[in-house]
Enzyme design. Sequence first.
Site, PDB file in Angstrom:
ATOM      1  N   ASP A 417       0.822  -1.218   0.000  1.00 52.79           N
ATOM      2  CA  ASP A 417       0.000   0.000   0.000  1.00 52.79           C
ATOM      3  C   ASP A 417       0.850   1.259   0.000  1.00 52.79           C
ATOM      4  OD1 ASP A 417      -2.318  -1.644   0.309  1.00 52.79           O
ATOM      5  OD2 ASP A 417      -1.817  -1.826   2.421  1.00 52.79           O
ATOM      6  N   SER A 442       2.444   6.828   0.441  1.00 58.05           N
ATOM      7  CA  SER A 442       1.568   5.995   1.249  1.00 58.05           C
ATOM      8  C   SER A 442       0.180   6.069   0.647  1.00 58.05           C
ATOM      9  CB  SER A 442       1.535   6.457   2.709  1.00 58.05           C
ATOM     10  OG  SER A 442       0.565   5.720   3.435  1.00 58.05           O
ATOM     11  N   ARG A 443      -0.338   4.909   0.184  1.00 57.13           N
ATOM     12  CA  ARG A 443      -1.635   4.917  -0.493  1.00 57.13           C
ATOM     13  C   ARG A 443      -2.790   5.027   0.493  1.00 57.13           C
ATOM     14  NH1 ARG A 443       1.302   0.883  -3.461  1.00 57.13           N
ATOM     15  NH2 ARG A 443       2.021   1.761  -5.429  1.00 57.13           N
ATOM     16  N   VAL A 444      -2.516   4.844   1.772  1.00 53.62           N
ATOM     17  CA  VAL A 444      -3.549   5.078   2.790  1.00 53.62           C
ATOM     18  C   VAL A 444      -3.593   6.557   3.146  1.00 53.62           C
ATOM     19  CG1 VAL A 444      -4.259   4.552   5.143  1.00 53.62           C
ATOM     20  CG2 VAL A 444      -3.415   2.733   3.662  1.00 53.62           C
TER      21      VAL A 444
END
Length: 586
Positions: A417, A442-444
């Site tokens: 992620d 950071s894909r979150v």
Amino acid sequence: MRTARGKLTAELRSAKSPTEEQLQRFGAFLARTYQRKVPLRWEEDPSLKSGFRLQVGSDVYDWTLNGRVRQFQDYLRQIQPGQEDLLPLMHQAVADWELAIVPEETGEVLTVDGEIATVSGLDHIQYGEVVLFPSGIRGMVQDLRRKELSCILFGSGEEISAGSLVRRTKKTAGMPVGDDFLGRVVDALGVPIDGKGRIQAEGYLPIESPAPGILDRQPVDTPMETGLLAIDSMFPIGRGQRELIIGDRQTGKTAIALDTILNQRGKDVVCIYVAIGQKTSSVAQLVENLSRRGAMEYTCVVSAPASASAALQYIAPYAGCALGEHFMRRGRDVLIVYDDLSKHAIAYRALSLLLERSPGREAYPGDVFYLHSRLLERAAHLSDELGGGSMTALPIVETQAGDVSAYIPTNIISITDGQIFLEQDLFFAGQRPAVNVGLSVSRVGGDAQTKAMKSAAGPLRLELAQYREMEVFTQFSSDLDEATKRQLAYGQGLMRLLRQPQCSPWSLHQQVILLVTAMDRVMQDVPLDQLERFRAGLLSALEEDAPDLCRRIDMTGLLSADDRGEILALARAFLEDFQSGRERGA
């Protein structure tokens, strides 16, 4: 046994010749069990001092002394997993135990080549099942063919020879689990290697298990704070996330993982560190660092060093993941570090080539993507119905000359992620941690960031990106206007602010104070060589003058406008004292 035409025959071995009545009873048993008349042949075997051994095809009915002992041991494992050697259980177990008339399927070793054994027989065995050799060494089936199979060995192949007997265990590889594993160092089979004695296991979990489904998960919304300003402010990690740490050799990848573990002290987070293919001395040094700082109390180290077999290095991360799932299913938060998956892929490649599987790109087998995806997908934030536990994965991958487009790095980048990319040039320039702001992501993102951190960080990442571009553009120009010089000085100050000593993670309020002060340009005119002293003095002054403010930020994760104003007022007052030489402790 089976003849050349496939006819089923039986062979009876014993020290004494059976009577005619006994032969008739054997014949009736064979006809009843196999629904046909099975020819029976007796052969004398003086080594069988008592009982007999009946083999029908690949089925073995072992009523010798050793066979009955093995049955009894299997019975003990079923009633009390992991405690079959405890004497208090013996008397009751013997009273309850009945010798079963069940076949035991066996095979024969054809060849042994390094860490791979080829076996014939075992017609009903399954992929991934554990087999047992006479020397006590265990293996795991990895390749099934029409008339034979191949298995990887969890030990030295020197003790196994062609013709040796192989027994099925009818179990897949498992990992003993329990709270007693915290504070300990174990190998990939769960055996303690720290010299502190036996570990009381609460049960066993298979090292391979399906990842939680979509309905079994919930969104990642709680931060897993690393204590590193460069990461928590721009690339936040959430509980249940998979964040890759990637970079060349000796750029501080393990240091980030170590600091993250240290920062979990007092936060009720279980930490698992899986060392794959590392030097034993490096693992010992890391354990010493964790012990000295009180982090081993909530940490377990699973070690498969470079001296271990490729098979143990292959199963090590799955074993560590199984241990993490034990705590996650109990509603605990778990942080697991895989250091590193590059060496894990190399170990799997070695095993695959020995198994004569077709090589693909960079000689890796075709299923190398699945090798890591089925591991990393097990990291999750479980739904409240399943306890609400989480397991956060920090896989580490080593690149060669910064090449993130290589086979293994691109595979794992596509699975995770986000990634934290560590740049070698930044590391050698003294920037620690050497995080490349442009390639890290950071894909979150902000979903796993506290409101205080999100408010304090503001456009930090954008400011640093602009500074990097301006630095490259202006390095060939000697005539710069005053505004450009101040912008460059501001960017240099931000980069220096992000430098952080190893094993010194910062709390949330410390990070918020530094970010609010820096983003409002209070530190603009502080010389770079004095910035570390200014930073330390500022934190000390605010923690002394405004303890309620610091405590409020840590507990609520919020930053109100009044709190921001108070931080800036105290910071400007400290700056005046600092510039006039009146700071505390001077």
